[in-house]
Design an enzyme around this catalytic site. Structure first.
Site, short mmCIF file in Angstrom:
data_model
loop_
_atom_site.label_atom_id
_atom_site.label_comp_id
_atom_site.label_asym_id
_atom_site.label_seq_id
_atom_site.Cartn_x
_atom_site.Cartn_y
_atom_site.Cartn_z
N TYR A 1 0.81 -1.22 0.00
CA TYR A 1 0.00 0.00 0.00
C TYR A 1 0.84 1.27 0.00
O TYR A 1 0.46 2.29 -0.58
CB TYR A 1 -0.97 -0.01 1.18
N GLU B 1 -8.13 -7.46 4.94
CA GLU B 1 -7.30 -8.48 4.30
C GLU B 1 -6.53 -9.30 5.34
O GLU B 1 -6.39 -10.53 5.18
CB GLU B 1 -6.34 -7.81 3.31
N GLY C 1 -19.97 -18.87 -17.27
CA GLY C 1 -20.54 -18.53 -15.98
C GLY C 1 -21.23 -19.70 -15.29
O GLY C 1 -21.60 -19.59 -14.12
#
Length: 405
Positions: A95, A137, A278
């Site tokens: 980050y 996370e 899908g």
């Protein structure tokens, strides 16, 4: 908490981001990859080349600016991004790198409009978002590691089976190379796999839905070969899997993730709606329901171009024939001379829920949708028009799924 002044400055940039957001994110990715080329292994270079990643990140940044007063409205998007980040192995230390290049890009793209005050405001806003994502996370990483057979990061899996399912889709059965167990997962979730692409000189990750029921000693993904289109190159990872990797070969696998999955604690009827590839998470859900001898009503509605690309046809037909609570309906856009109505397909054309409302609309049911974006939009619109409550509609679209921050 961000100050009112910071929120006002960030929110004021939303109109500019709507106009110039893609230029900003394009500059950001180019800058980051120039200074930190090791991150090319983390990001989908196919989506980079096609522009999908830049558009996805631009949309996410703009939405964050627009809703900076109440970011909670973005919770579903944040959840999806968090699962994607964990599946790609993005960690807290990334980050700072992203933030540095994002703020530098704001200065370089906006020029004189990027005052010190504005850049400082965006630094604070990015820091708040980063802290939120890192915390979520970290929680998912801990959950993955704590599961029996769980892990974090990448783990070597051997291909122990390779089975063509249609002219375009092939299933890969994967078992841990270390001989250990595989973790439980929720039907509908996906795996990230990572392979080396010689043409790029890079490891490249991709996400593929798990296509079988959990609780077994191996995992299965079913991969569509992505051919080149008029504006898009052939899929490098899917073609590598189809053409180069065989039984006995090894690839890297991240733990199962994803916020689209069967509501197992519900007794509501289930309607599974899929287009093209899908159907893979839908087959995972169907197999789980059958494997656990679930008695609730199940509808399986699928659409594809033709019989050649109709994957897992015999498998679903067999389940529908053997299980009184399962009904299937298949649409073919192209019907061949040898295709049998009621066996290969049931209706011509694209999936039309309005035409089969008596079969597909079940009172109190949960509806699960997966397929290309136009398919998803059409089916959601039809369901709402037919009176289905929005909270009953659960959807997963194949694509970038939210750009990694």
């Amino acid at each position: 908490m961000l100050s009112p002044e910071v929120r006002a400055l960030v929110k004021a940039t939303a109109p500019v981001l709507k106009t110039h957001g893609v230029a900003l994110t394009r500059h950001f990715y180019a800058r980051m990859f120039e200074h930190n080329p090791e991150l090319k292994h983390v990001f989908n270079q196919g989506h980079q080349a096609g522009g999908q990643q830049q558009h996805a990140l631009a949309g996410a940044v703009t939405a964050y600016a627009e809703h900076i007063d109440d970011p909670s409205v973005l919770a579903p998007v944040v959840t999806r991004i968090v699962h994607k980040h964990v599946s790609l192995g993005i960690r807290a230390e990334h980050y700072a790198i992203v933030g540095k290049h994002l703020l530098a890009s704001i200065r370089e793209v906006l020029g004189e409009a990027a005052t010190d005050e504005l850049v400082d405001a965006w630094a604070a806003a990015y820091g708040q978002l980063a802290d939120l994502l890192i915390a979520e996370e970290s929680r998912l990483y801990a959950e993955s590691a704590a599961k029996p057979g769980g892990w974090t990061g990448w783990r070597a899996f051997r291909i122990v089976g390779k089975q063509p399912e249609s002219a375009e889709i092939t299933s890969f059965y994967l078992a841990p190379s270390d001989g250990g167990k595989v973790p439980a997962y929720r039907p509908g979730q996906y795996l990230s796999v990572r392979v080396y692409i010689p043409e790029l000189g890079l490891m490249q990750p991709r996400q593929y839905s798990l296509s079988d029921a959990p609780g077994q000693d191996r995992l299965r993904i079913s991969v569509k070969r992505e051919a080149a289109g008029a504006q898009t190159p052939a899929g490098r990872v899917s073609n590598t899997l189809h053409d180069r990797l065989q039984e006995g070969d090894v690839l890297d696998v991240a733990p199962p993730q994803g916020d689209f999955y069967l509501q197992e604690d519900s007794d509501a009827p289930v309607v599974l709606l899929s287009g093209g590839v899908g159907l893979t998470p839908m087959v995972s859900m169907l197999n789980h329901l059958v494997r656990t001898d679930d008695k609730r009503q199940i509808r399986f509605v699928h659409g594809c171009r033709n019989r050649a690309v109709h994957a897992m046809r015999d498998h679903v037909n067999r389940i529908a024939a053997e299980r009184g609570n399962v009904r299937k309906t298949v649409f073919y856009e192209e019907v061949g001379h040898a295709d049998k109505a009621g066996e290969d397909y049931d209706h011509r054309g694209r999936v039309n829920l309005r035409a089969i409302a008596d079969e597909a609309i079940v009172p109190g049911a949960d509806y699960y949708l997966c397929g290309p974006a136009p398919f998803m939009a059409a089916q959601r619109s039809a369901l709402l028009e037919l009176g289905v409550e929005p909270a009953r509609i659960h959807a997963e679209a194949f694509g970038t799924g939210g750009a990694p921050a």
